[in-house]
Design an enzyme around this catalytic site. Structure first.
Site, PDB file in Angstrom:
ATOM      1  N   CYS A  76       0.841  -1.195   0.000  1.00 33.65           N
ATOM      2  CA  CYS A  76       0.000   0.000   0.000  1.00 33.65           C
ATOM      3  C   CYS A  76       0.876   1.246   0.000  1.00 33.65           C
ATOM      4  O   CYS A  76       1.833   1.329   0.771  1.00 33.65           O
ATOM      5  CB  CYS A  76      -0.896   0.002   1.236  1.00 33.65           C
ATOM      6  SG  CYS A  76      -1.800  -1.540   1.471  1.00 33.65           S
ATOM      7  N   PHE A  84      -3.074   7.398   7.185  1.00 38.40           N
ATOM      8  CA  PHE A  84      -2.922   5.997   7.588  1.00 38.40           C
ATOM      9  C   PHE A  84      -4.162   5.462   8.311  1.00 38.40           C
ATOM     10  O   PHE A  84      -4.680   4.403   7.964  1.00 38.40           O
ATOM     11  CB  PHE A  84      -1.672   5.848   8.472  1.00 38.40           C
ATOM     12  CG  PHE A  84      -1.306   4.436   8.798  1.00 38.40           C
ATOM     13  CD1 PHE A  84      -0.750   3.603   7.840  1.00 38.40           C
ATOM     14  CD2 PHE A  84      -1.498   3.939  10.083  1.00 38.40           C
ATOM     15  CE1 PHE A  84      -0.391   2.294   8.152  1.00 38.40           C
ATOM     16  CE2 PHE A  84      -1.151   2.637  10.398  1.00 38.40           C
ATOM     17  CZ  PHE A  84      -0.592   1.813   9.426  1.00 38.40           C
ATOM     18  N   SER A 102       2.632  -4.373   3.495  1.00 33.31           N
ATOM     19  CA  SER A 102       3.548  -3.253   3.662  1.00 33.31           C
ATOM     20  C   SER A 102       2.741  -2.005   3.346  1.00 33.31           C
ATOM     21  O   SER A 102       1.917  -2.016   2.427  1.00 33.31           O
ATOM     22  CB  SER A 102       4.725  -3.339   2.690  1.00 33.31           C
ATOM     23  OG  SER A 102       5.461  -4.512   2.905  1.00 33.31           O
ATOM     24  N   CYS A 103       2.956  -0.936   4.095  1.00 36.86           N
ATOM     25  CA  CYS A 103       2.262   0.322   3.838  1.00 36.86           C
ATOM     26  C   CYS A 103       3.248   1.455   4.065  1.00 36.86           C
ATOM     27  O   CYS A 103       3.785   1.592   5.166  1.00 36.86           O
ATOM     28  CB  CYS A 103       1.046   0.466   4.759  1.00 36.86           C
ATOM     29  SG  CYS A 103       0.032   1.915   4.391  1.00 36.86           S
ATOM     30  N   VAL A 104       3.475   2.224   3.019  1.00 39.71           N
ATOM     31  CA  VAL A 104       4.449   3.305   3.100  1.00 39.71           C
ATOM     32  C   VAL A 104       3.878   4.593   2.518  1.00 39.71           C
ATOM     33  O   VAL A 104       2.978   4.560   1.688  1.00 39.71           O
ATOM     34  CB  VAL A 104       5.761   2.948   2.358  1.00 39.71           C
ATOM     35  CG1 VAL A 104       6.444   1.743   3.001  1.00 39.71           C
ATOM     36  CG2 VAL A 104       5.511   2.687   0.891  1.00 39.71           C
TER      37      VAL A 104
END
Length: 123
Positions: A76, A84, A102-104
């Site tokens: 993501c 977020f 994964s979220c960045v």
């Protein structure tokens, strides 16, 4: 290897396909908040954009003969890390099986969207 394409998700905005299936796995390109019926980016902020992204992912999954319960991994990308929490609230409604993720936050996303999500799923 099989190429996946559905008119129920936006067409690729570059030289790539919506998804590929290989060895029982779906590898989907990142989906952004484009409404496939209009070709326009969805207005309304991170919640509305995340809803559209998830609908687009759902269409690609369905075309491949899969669904959200078979998603193994998501990646993501958020244009603003302050999104977020609201992103997670919408995301959790769709990804109930809680795939690896994964979220960045990134500097920019294509077409100025707020969110992009790519997936790997079992077919």
């Amino acid at each position: 290897m099989k190429t996946i394409h559905t008119d129920k998700a936006p067409a690729a905005v570059g030289p790539y396909s919506q998804a590929k299936v290989a060895d029982g796995f779906l590898f989907a390109s990142g989906q952004v908040a484009i409404n496939p019926a209009t070709g326009s980016i969805v207005e309304g902020g991170i919640e509305a954009q995340t809803e559209q992204v998830c609908k687009n992912i759902e269409a690609v999954l369905a075309e491949a003969g899969s669904d959200f319960s078979k998603v193994i991994k998501t990646t993501c990308f958020l244009a603003d890390i302050n999104d977020f929490k609201p992103f997670n609230e919408v995301y959790a409604k769709y990804f109930t099986s809680k795939p690896a993720r994964s979220c960045v936050a990134v500097k920019d996303l294509p077409l100025g969207v707020a969110v992009e999500v790519e997936i790997i799923a079992e077919v």
